[in-house]
Design a protein around this motif. Sequence first.
Motif, PDB file in Angstrom:
ATOM      1  N   CYS A 326      99.413  58.188  20.574  1.00 22.14           N
ATOM      2  CA  CYS A 326      99.304  59.628  20.807  1.00 22.14           C
ATOM      3  C   CYS A 326      98.027  60.170  20.187  1.00 22.14           C
ATOM      4  O   CYS A 326      97.692  59.820  19.054  1.00 22.14           O
ATOM      5  CB  CYS A 326     100.462  60.380  20.172  1.00 22.14           C
ATOM      6  SG  CYS A 326     102.033  59.959  20.861  1.00 22.14           S
ATOM      7  N   VAL A 327      97.347  61.026  20.947  1.00 26.10           N
ATOM      8  CA  VAL A 327      96.196  61.752  20.410  1.00 26.10           C
ATOM      9  C   VAL A 327      96.552  63.229  20.520  1.00 26.10           C
ATOM     10  O   VAL A 327      96.781  63.743  21.609  1.00 26.10           O
ATOM     11  CB  VAL A 327      94.903  61.445  21.210  1.00 26.10           C
ATOM     12  CG1 VAL A 327      93.722  62.205  20.628  1.00 26.10           C
ATOM     13  CG2 VAL A 327      94.618  59.946  21.221  1.00 26.10           C
ATOM     14  N   GLU A 328      96.632  63.860  19.347  1.00 23.68           N
ATOM     15  CA  GLU A 328      97.122  65.240  19.314  1.00 23.68           C
ATOM     16  C   GLU A 328      96.083  66.143  18.649  1.00 23.68           C
ATOM     17  O   GLU A 328      95.479  65.732  17.658  1.00 23.68           O
ATOM     18  CB  GLU A 328      98.419  65.234  18.488  1.00 23.68           C
ATOM     19  CG  GLU A 328      99.081  66.559  18.401  1.00 23.68           C
ATOM     20  CD  GLU A 328     100.399  66.479  17.619  1.00 23.68           C
ATOM     21  OE1 GLU A 328     100.892  65.358  17.341  1.00 23.68           O
ATOM     22  OE2 GLU A 328     100.907  67.539  17.257  1.00 23.68           O
ATOM     23  N   ASP A 329      95.900  67.338  19.199  1.00 25.30           N
ATOM     24  CA  ASP A 329      94.982  68.270  18.528  1.00 25.30           C
ATOM     25  C   ASP A 329      95.629  69.635  18.384  1.00 25.30           C
ATOM     26  O   ASP A 329      96.666  69.907  18.982  1.00 25.30           O
ATOM     27  CB  ASP A 329      93.653  68.375  19.312  1.00 25.30           C
ATOM     28  CG  ASP A 329      93.829  69.015  20.676  1.00 25.30           C
ATOM     29  OD1 ASP A 329      94.259  70.177  20.735  1.00 25.30           O
ATOM     30  OD2 ASP A 329      93.545  68.341  21.701  1.00 25.30           O
ATOM     31  N   THR A 330      95.015  70.458  17.533  1.00 23.39           N
ATOM     32  CA  THR A 330      95.539  71.812  17.324  1.00 23.39           C
ATOM     33  C   THR A 330      94.543  72.818  17.915  1.00 23.39           C
ATOM     34  O   THR A 330      94.222  73.825  17.294  1.00 23.39           O
ATOM     35  CB  THR A 330      95.752  72.085  15.818  1.00 23.39           C
ATOM     36  OG1 THR A 330      94.517  71.801  15.131  1.00 23.39           O
ATOM     37  CG2 THR A 330      96.841  71.223  15.237  1.00 23.39           C
ATOM     38  N   GLY A 331      94.039  72.480  19.091  1.00 27.30           N
ATOM     39  CA  GLY A 331      92.997  73.303  19.726  1.00 27.30           C
ATOM     40  C   GLY A 331      93.539  74.368  20.662  1.00 27.30           C
ATOM     41  O   GLY A 331      94.703  74.780  20.555  1.00 27.30           O
ATOM     42  N   ILE A 332      92.709  74.752  21.615  1.00 28.85           N
ATOM     43  CA  ILE A 332      93.037  75.899  22.480  1.00 28.85           C
ATOM     44  C   ILE A 332      94.178  75.635  23.457  1.00 28.85           C
ATOM     45  O   ILE A 332      94.785  76.552  23.981  1.00 28.85           O
ATOM     46  CB  ILE A 332      91.793  76.361  23.289  1.00 28.85           C
ATOM     47  CG1 ILE A 332      91.148  75.157  23.996  1.00 28.85           C
ATOM     48  CG2 ILE A 332      90.786  77.076  22.425  1.00 28.85           C
ATOM     49  CD1 ILE A 332      90.083  75.520  24.992  1.00 28.85           C
TER      50      ILE A 332
END
Length: 395
Positions: A326-332
């Motif tokens: 999993c590649v997770e971000d806290t972006g838009i």
Amino acid sequence: MKPIDIEVEKQQQLIKKLQKQNLKLQRFYDEYKRVCRNEEERIKELNCLYQVAQCVVMETNVDVALDRIVRIIPQGWQYPKDSCARICFMEKKFLSPVFFESSVCQKENISIDRQIVGAIEVFYHPRLALESKNPFLIEERNLLKGIANIISFYMKKLRDDEKRKVIQQQLLHADRLATIGQLAAGVAHELNEPLGNILGLAQLSLKLSNMPEQAQKDLSKIEDCVIYSRGIIKKLMEFSRESPLCKEPINLNEVIDNSITFLEARCIKEGISIVKKYAETITVTADPNQIKQVITNLTINAIQAMKNGGNLIFSTKKNSKNAILCVEDTGIGIPGENISRTFMPFFTTKDVGEGTGLGLSVVYGIIKNHNGDIKVSSEPGKGTIFEIYLPLEEN
Ligand SMILES: Nc1ncnc2c1ncn2[C@@H]1O[C@H](COP(=O)(O)OP(=O)(O)OP(=O)(O)O)[C@@H](O)[C@H]1O
Ligand SMILES: [Mg+2]
């Protein structure tokens, strides 16, 4: 005995007989009334059950259906004016128009696949408990069970319909991507050769002596443009799974580490913290360079989505069939209407020159080429998660 006494005796006997018959008739009449009352109750109950069934057949909006049902329920009970109902479902509450909570209550759970998801309750006015020890009839208990079953069946059906819709959409999406892939492969294949020729000729011409300065500049521009175009062709071929695979056993955690080393400095500069949540060594058979490209493309997208910093989380785990990365971000995040288009070639929301819209198409092609799967989920303003499933080595 005098004749008059005999007459009185006879009359008295007649009166007794009449009284007996009257009593019998009275009992018969009472029984008849009881049967009629029972019949009326059963008709009321059946009518209530029928109306509830109609609600679930006609209505696809759960809230509207439950609101209607809770209004119908008291009418099916023996004392409608002294009864009320409540349906609790997934943190929501639906109440009959007149509502009071009382200890004189009956309750049935609503379940989907044996999991309790809510309950229906019917309350009687406490006064009725003083008049009878157990004011609810056996038939009313069965009626409530029947209504709970209808609602459970309705919920399960709606959930199954929703699942079916999602699967149909996924199939349609996969089908569309496969068609685009075939088209892209054809175009890429046809253009690759002439572009190679143009590049070769431009490079040969550049080596010519006494070439006018302007012609040399133009040829250099041609060379740059062809190299750029061939880059796109290469990405299209990767998307359409035309690139050959060099598979070998790889340690997934190590490949992630290698892929992101050269992006770590950029993350620090942009206020992005990298978090790693790895499972113990996971080995998959895959092309390390292609998996590296997958991770790089996803990481660059994530960085571009977090202009004001945030967290970039890489995690690995496995189930019985797959390694899951999993590649997770806290972006838009990605707006709902764009989710299904993210893997389409040339879909981009970035400015010209910032993105070609091929990064995720390449990722998709590579993962499908490895017989894997990729899923995206996102919440605008909160972030995005890409989940990659790769078949485990032993499979
Ligand atoms: N992590 C993410 N957060 C928010 N939006 C994303 C994310 N990843 C992808 N997207 C959206 O999906 C679109 C397509 O992504 P994709 O990587 O295919 O192309 P791109 O990044 O626009 O261009 P390229 O990768 O070719 O330079 C992006 O333009 C962006 O709108
Ligand atoms: Mg990209």
